[in-house]
Motif scaffolding. Structure first.
Motif, PDB file in Angstrom:
ATOM      1  N   PHE A 150      44.375  48.105  35.966  1.00  0.00           N
ATOM      2  CA  PHE A 150      42.980  48.095  35.526  1.00  0.00           C
ATOM      3  C   PHE A 150      42.058  48.585  36.637  1.00  0.00           C
ATOM      4  O   PHE A 150      41.056  47.972  36.972  1.00  0.00           O
ATOM      5  N   GLY A 151      42.453  49.734  37.200  1.00  0.00           N
ATOM      6  CA  GLY A 151      41.598  50.391  38.175  1.00  0.00           C
ATOM      7  C   GLY A 151      40.617  51.318  37.492  1.00  0.00           C
ATOM      8  O   GLY A 151      40.226  51.096  36.342  1.00  0.00           O
ATOM      9  N   LYS A 152      40.251  52.399  38.179  1.00  0.00           N
ATOM     10  CA  LYS A 152      39.249  53.322  37.641  1.00  0.00           C
ATOM     11  C   LYS A 152      39.661  53.885  36.289  1.00  0.00           C
ATOM     12  O   LYS A 152      38.878  53.876  35.329  1.00  0.00           O
ATOM     13  N   LEU A 153      40.898  54.351  36.185  1.00  0.00           N
ATOM     14  CA  LEU A 153      41.344  54.946  34.927  1.00  0.00           C
ATOM     15  C   LEU A 153      41.487  53.885  33.844  1.00  0.00           C
ATOM     16  O   LEU A 153      41.104  54.103  32.685  1.00  0.00           O
ATOM     17  N   GLY A 154      42.062  52.750  34.187  1.00  0.00           N
ATOM     18  CA  GLY A 154      42.221  51.691  33.201  1.00  0.00           C
ATOM     19  C   GLY A 154      40.898  51.250  32.603  1.00  0.00           C
ATOM     20  O   GLY A 154      40.790  51.031  31.389  1.00  0.00           O
ATOM     21  N   ARG A 155      39.880  51.149  33.426  1.00  0.00           N
ATOM     22  CA  ARG A 155      38.558  50.732  32.919  1.00  0.00           C
ATOM     23  C   ARG A 155      37.958  51.797  32.012  1.00  0.00           C
ATOM     24  O   ARG A 155      37.304  51.472  31.009  1.00  0.00           O
ATOM     25  N   VAL A 175      39.688  53.928  30.156  1.00  0.00           N
ATOM     26  CA  VAL A 175      40.441  53.841  28.900  1.00  0.00           C
ATOM     27  C   VAL A 175      39.970  52.638  28.088  1.00  0.00           C
ATOM     28  O   VAL A 175      39.840  52.707  26.856  1.00  0.00           O
ATOM     29  N   ALA A 176      39.680  51.535  28.767  1.00  0.00           N
ATOM     30  CA  ALA A 176      39.191  50.332  28.083  1.00  0.00           C
ATOM     31  C   ALA A 176      37.881  50.597  27.352  1.00  0.00           C
ATOM     32  O   ALA A 176      37.678  50.118  26.228  1.00  0.00           O
ATOM     33  N   ALA A 177      36.995  51.369  27.983  1.00  0.00           N
ATOM     34  CA  ALA A 177      35.689  51.631  27.367  1.00  0.00           C
ATOM     35  C   ALA A 177      35.844  52.369  26.038  1.00  0.00           C
ATOM     36  O   ALA A 177      35.122  52.093  25.073  1.00  0.00           O
ATOM     37  N   VAL A 178      36.791  53.302  25.975  1.00  0.00           N
ATOM     38  CA  VAL A 178      37.033  54.016  24.721  1.00  0.00           C
ATOM     39  C   VAL A 178      37.609  53.059  23.684  1.00  0.00           C
ATOM     40  O   VAL A 178      37.223  53.075  22.509  1.00  0.00           O
ATOM     41  N   GLY A 179      38.539  52.218  24.112  1.00  0.00           N
ATOM     42  CA  GLY A 179      39.094  51.239  23.191  1.00  0.00           C
ATOM     43  C   GLY A 179      38.034  50.326  22.610  1.00  0.00           C
ATOM     44  O   GLY A 179      38.035  50.029  21.403  1.00  0.00           O
ATOM     45  N   GLN A 180      37.107  49.895  23.441  1.00  0.00           N
ATOM     46  CA  GLN A 180      36.016  49.048  22.954  1.00  0.00           C
ATOM     47  C   GLN A 180      35.156  49.797  21.946  1.00  0.00           C
ATOM     48  O   GLN A 180      34.737  49.220  20.924  1.00  0.00           O
ATOM     49  N   ALA A 181      34.901  51.075  22.212  1.00  0.00           N
ATOM     50  CA  ALA A 181      34.099  51.869  21.283  1.00  0.00           C
ATOM     51  C   ALA A 181      34.778  52.009  19.927  1.00  0.00           C
ATOM     52  O   ALA A 181      34.107  52.145  18.893  1.00  0.00           O
ATOM     53  N   LEU A 182      36.107  51.944  19.933  1.00  0.00           N
ATOM     54  CA  LEU A 182      36.862  52.035  18.680  1.00  0.00           C
ATOM     55  C   LEU A 182      37.031  50.676  18.002  1.00  0.00           C
ATOM     56  O   LEU A 182      37.684  50.582  16.961  1.00  0.00           O
ATOM     57  N   GLY A 183      36.467  49.650  18.614  1.00  0.00           N
ATOM     58  CA  GLY A 183      36.548  48.324  18.013  1.00  0.00           C
ATOM     59  C   GLY A 183      37.823  47.581  18.337  1.00  0.00           C
ATOM     60  O   GLY A 183      38.227  46.671  17.588  1.00  0.00           O
ATOM     61  N   MET A 184      38.465  47.919  19.429  1.00  0.00           N
ATOM     62  CA  MET A 184      39.697  47.248  19.827  1.00  0.00           C
ATOM     63  C   MET A 184      39.410  46.070  20.756  1.00  0.00           C
ATOM     64  O   MET A 184      38.431  46.073  21.497  1.00  0.00           O
ATOM     65  N   ARG A 185      40.267  45.096  20.709  1.00  0.00           N
ATOM     66  CA  ARG A 185      40.278  44.009  21.698  1.00  0.00           C
ATOM     67  C   ARG A 185      41.059  44.524  22.889  1.00  0.00           C
ATOM     68  O   ARG A 185      42.132  45.108  22.738  1.00  0.00           O
ATOM     69  N   VAL A 186      40.560  44.321  24.096  1.00  0.00           N
ATOM     70  CA  VAL A 186      41.192  44.861  25.292  1.00  0.00           C
ATOM     71  C   VAL A 186      41.670  43.720  26.184  1.00  0.00           C
ATOM     72  O   VAL A 186      40.902  42.814  26.518  1.00  0.00           O
ATOM     73  N   VAL A 187      42.951  43.777  26.563  1.00  0.00           N
ATOM     74  CA  VAL A 187      43.510  42.843  27.527  1.00  0.00           C
ATOM     75  C   VAL A 187      44.105  43.651  28.662  1.00  0.00           C
ATOM     76  O   VAL A 187      44.422  44.838  28.509  1.00  0.00           O
ATOM     77  N   ALA A 188      44.241  43.024  29.827  1.00  0.00           N
ATOM     78  CA  ALA A 188      44.721  43.758  30.995  1.00  0.00           C
ATOM     79  C   ALA A 188      45.531  42.841  31.899  1.00  0.00           C
ATOM     80  O   ALA A 188      45.346  41.623  31.912  1.00  0.00           O
ATOM     81  N   TRP A 189      46.419  43.489  32.646  1.00  0.00           N
ATOM     82  CA  TRP A 189      47.175  42.788  33.692  1.00  0.00           C
ATOM     83  C   TRP A 189      47.499  43.757  34.809  1.00  0.00           C
ATOM     84  O   TRP A 189      47.815  44.917  34.580  1.00  0.00           O
ATOM     85  N   SER A 190      47.391  43.295  36.029  1.00  0.00           N
ATOM     86  CA  SER A 190      48.025  43.919  37.187  1.00  0.00           C
ATOM     87  C   SER A 190      48.242  42.805  38.191  1.00  0.00           C
ATOM     88  O   SER A 190      47.702  41.700  38.052  1.00  0.00           O
ATOM     89  N   ALA A 191      49.034  43.082  39.207  1.00  0.00           N
ATOM     90  CA  ALA A 191      49.466  42.024  40.116  1.00  0.00           C
ATOM     91  C   ALA A 191      48.294  41.318  40.798  1.00  0.00           C
ATOM     92  O   ALA A 191      48.352  40.114  41.055  1.00  0.00           O
ATOM     93  N   ASN A 192      47.217  42.046  41.082  1.00  0.00           N
ATOM     94  CA  ASN A 192      46.108  41.467  41.834  1.00  0.00           C
ATOM     95  C   ASN A 192      44.812  41.378  41.033  1.00  0.00           C
ATOM     96  O   ASN A 192      43.751  41.114  41.605  1.00  0.00           O
ATOM     97  N   ALA A 214      37.137  40.487  37.602  1.00  0.00           N
ATOM     98  CA  ALA A 214      37.246  41.952  37.594  1.00  0.00           C
ATOM     99  C   ALA A 214      37.614  42.458  36.206  1.00  0.00           C
ATOM    100  O   ALA A 214      37.104  43.494  35.755  1.00  0.00           O
ATOM    101  N   ALA A 215      38.482  41.747  35.514  1.00  0.00           N
ATOM    102  CA  ALA A 215      38.837  42.148  34.158  1.00  0.00           C
ATOM    103  C   ALA A 215      37.625  42.055  33.243  1.00  0.00           C
ATOM    104  O   ALA A 215      37.339  42.985  32.468  1.00  0.00           O
ATOM    105  N   ALA A 216      36.899  40.956  33.330  1.00  0.00           N
ATOM    106  CA  ALA A 216      35.732  40.763  32.467  1.00  0.00           C
ATOM    107  C   ALA A 216      34.664  41.812  32.742  1.00  0.00           C
ATOM    108  O   ALA A 216      33.989  42.284  31.814  1.00  0.00           O
ATOM    109  N   ALA A 217      34.508  42.211  34.000  1.00  0.00           N
ATOM    110  CA  ALA A 217      33.509  43.229  34.340  1.00  0.00           C
ATOM    111  C   ALA A 217      33.826  44.554  33.675  1.00  0.00           C
ATOM    112  O   ALA A 217      32.921  45.359  33.415  1.00  0.00           O
ATOM    113  N   GLY A 218      35.101  44.794  33.387  1.00  0.00           N
ATOM    114  CA  GLY A 218      35.508  46.019  32.703  1.00  0.00           C
ATOM    115  C   GLY A 218      35.689  45.847  31.211  1.00  0.00           C
ATOM    116  O   GLY A 218      36.206  46.750  30.543  1.00  0.00           O
TER     117      GLY A 218
END
Length: 319
Positions: free
Chosen positions: A154-159, A161-178, A183-187
């Motif tokens: 959920f770095g620059k690219l992941g965020r 991609v998330a924005a497009v998913g939100q625009a399409l009405g998707m629920r977005v979840v994320a995981w990475s080791a750190n 940070a997830a909620a901010a994106g």
């Protein structure tokens, strides 16, 4: 001031480097373009003998310390983009080779990620093939509104991609080791466990940097958690996904499909098992391959040569 005499441009598959860069600013430079990739280190060294500068296209040709030791004439090594994990920056420094990057333009991998997701979900390639064969509406696609998009990384690219998913009405979840909840909620995503991401997502999209820790991050255990209708998309690096496990899941119908832009071996050889795998949408590592990005790369390469010749290198990569 040092002057670059001979530049090798590597792996220009599309034969566009000279057309899309301001090379006329370097009239003194002898430039040789190579459109193929060599795998054998000695063959690469023989090809590059006598060149004092090399422009590498992303990670198509790696430059480990062993290869750099066979290139005594090399003084300037440029990679397109701001980093290249296939080039040993410490070995460059030890050998007195200036290693520079270039600017890039935007985040074109985001576009391609969504092209793969949408192509798979709406079954566009097979529907186009059916239409050209004289058939009309032979399959039903899947809508994405209300579905869950899982982002592995959920770095620059992941965020983006998330924005497009939100625009399409998707629920977005994320995981990475750190990744943290904040940070997830901010994106615009909810932080979940790795297991929950694979279990609950309708689309899993990978946006992780390849390292020894992330190699094989998606294997048989993760794929076994996915819904039989879920889609896996990889536009990051091939070795993040265990190829044999993915092939088994596809052939056994345990996942809905895979959109793949990156591979363990590139270029992908003819007869590779992924080419015959069902429910796949495959592209030849196009994530960064746009005219706008190439123009930024090659303008930056010319700038890097000019700066090197002034004795003030720019965008030096130190590892």
């Amino acid at each position: 001031m040092p002057q670059v005499k001979r530049l090798a441009i590597l792996d220009d598959y599309q034969d566009v480097t000279l057309r899309l860069g301001p090379w006329d600013r370097l009239p003194h430079l002898e430039t040789v373009v190579f459109r193929d990739t060599l795998a054998e280190e000695d063959a690469i060294a023989a090809r590059l003998a006598g060149f004092d500068a090399v422009l590498a296209m992303r990670e198509r040709t790696p430059f480990p310390a062993s290869l750099l030791a066979k290139l005594p004439d090399l003084k300037l090594l440029i990679t397109t983009g701001e980093r290249n994990r296939g080039i040993d920056a410490a070995a460059c420094a030890a050998r007195g080779i200036t290693f520079c990057g270039t600017p890039s333009f935007g985040a074109p991998t985001v576009d391609l990620t969504w092209a793969l997701i949408l192509g798979l979900a709406r079954r566009i390639p097979e529907q186009q093939a059916a239409l050209r064969a004289g058939q009309w509406q032979t399959a039903i696609g899947t809508g994405l509104e209300g579905k869950t998009l899982g982002l592995l990384g959920f770095g620059k690219l992941g965020r983006r991609v998330a924005a497009v998913g939100q625009a399409l009405g998707m629920r977005v979840v994320a995981w990475s080791a750190n990744l943290t909840e904040d940070a997830a909620a901010a994106g615009g995503a909810a932080l979940v466990s790795k297991e929950a991401l694979f279990r609950d997502s309708d689309v899993v999209s990978i946006h992780y940097i390849l390292s020894e820790r992330s190699r094989g991050l998606v294997g048989a255990a993760e794929l076994a958690l996915m819904k039989p209708t879920a889609l896996l998309v990889n536009t990051s690096r091939g070795p993040i996904v265990e190829q044999e496990a993915l092939l088994a899941a596809l052939h056994e119908g345990r996942i809905g499909g895979a959109g793949i832009d990156v591979y363990d071996v590139e270029p992908l050889p003819s007869g590779h098992p992924l080419l015959a795998a069902p429910r796949t949408l495959l592209t030849p590592h196009l994530g960064y391959s746009t005219e706008e990005n190439y123009r930024a790369y090659f303008a930056g390469a010319v700038e890097a040569i000019e700066a090197f010749e002034r004795g003030a290198p720019v965008r030096v990569i130190n590892g």
